[in-house]
Design an enzyme around this catalytic site. Sequence first.
Site: not given
Ligand code: PDD
Length: 282
Positions: A36, A55, A104, A145, A177, A201
């Site tokens: 996603y 990405r 699977h 992601k 993170e 990520l």
């Molecule tokens: N999440 N790390 C993780 C584990 C994340 O799920 C996200 C973003 C980020 C930040 O990435 P970015 O700056 O590209 O949004 C880092 C999104 C917002 C979500 O899952 O809703």
Amino acid sequence: MISQDLIVYLNGEFLPLHQAKVSVLDRGFLFGDGVYEVIPVYGGKPFRLAEHLERLDNSLAGIRMDQPLTSEEWGDMFARLIQGMEDQQIYLQITRGVGPKRDHAFPKGVAPTVFAMCTPIAPIPASGVKAITVPDIRWQWCHIKAVTLLANVLQRQQAVEGGCAEAILIRDGFALEGAASNLFAVLDGVLLTPPKGNDILPGITRDLVVEIAQDNHIPLEQRKILEDELHNAEEVWLTSSTREVLPVIELDGKTVGKGQPGPLWLRMNALYQEHKEVLRKG
Ligand code: PDD
């Protein structure tokens, strides 16, 4: 609450949310077999779209799926979903589709499920938030992601139940993170953020903050942050597409810095907001 009448995209069609249905045999539902993106929209325009789509390409390649749409097709579709000029977020999800049975291993010749919607984005709490540290219980491919977010869900829930906005994940003694955000810390005046790798990520907001720091001669090191360093940091920030650059003012019940957004955050946030304004006016 998202209106059931919101027009969303599903497999080539634009239809109201209440009519957008997927099969219970969808591999996203059965296995979390999909990826996603979340893309912020300012002034009716997606922010850092090319970076998000790149990405997405990498996430798809990481789970051995083809990109179902071209960049132009994504852009055209988003333009139809974006309503008005207020701040919004695009959520898009691609799963490996609906297999003939629950197995699977990948099904053969199955079309992916492609879903997207655009919803309002909430303003960020600029007064700062509280966070906790928790052990990182996720898998080893955190650079993808993936929609498979059970560990992140449990970690975020633990934070929320402790009155906090985010859980910061600790692996092998290093702070990596947040459950849904990247991490920055200011130590002895130097901005630190963990380097990109399979354990985090590669955040688009993170990259922009790094770019802003470099352009503005803010001392920056992309290196691993020890858990101890995090607890002694002058400032701690979390970054994400929906939360921008968010200051953490309390960590594990202890005040961070002076217990209010720090001076470097004030500077970074102002610079970050300028980038949004350029998009809005551009
Ligand atoms: N999440 N790390 C993780 C584990 C994340 O799920 C996200 C973003 C980020 C930040 O990435 P970015 O700056 O590209 O949004 C880092 C999104 C917002 C979500 O899952 O809703």
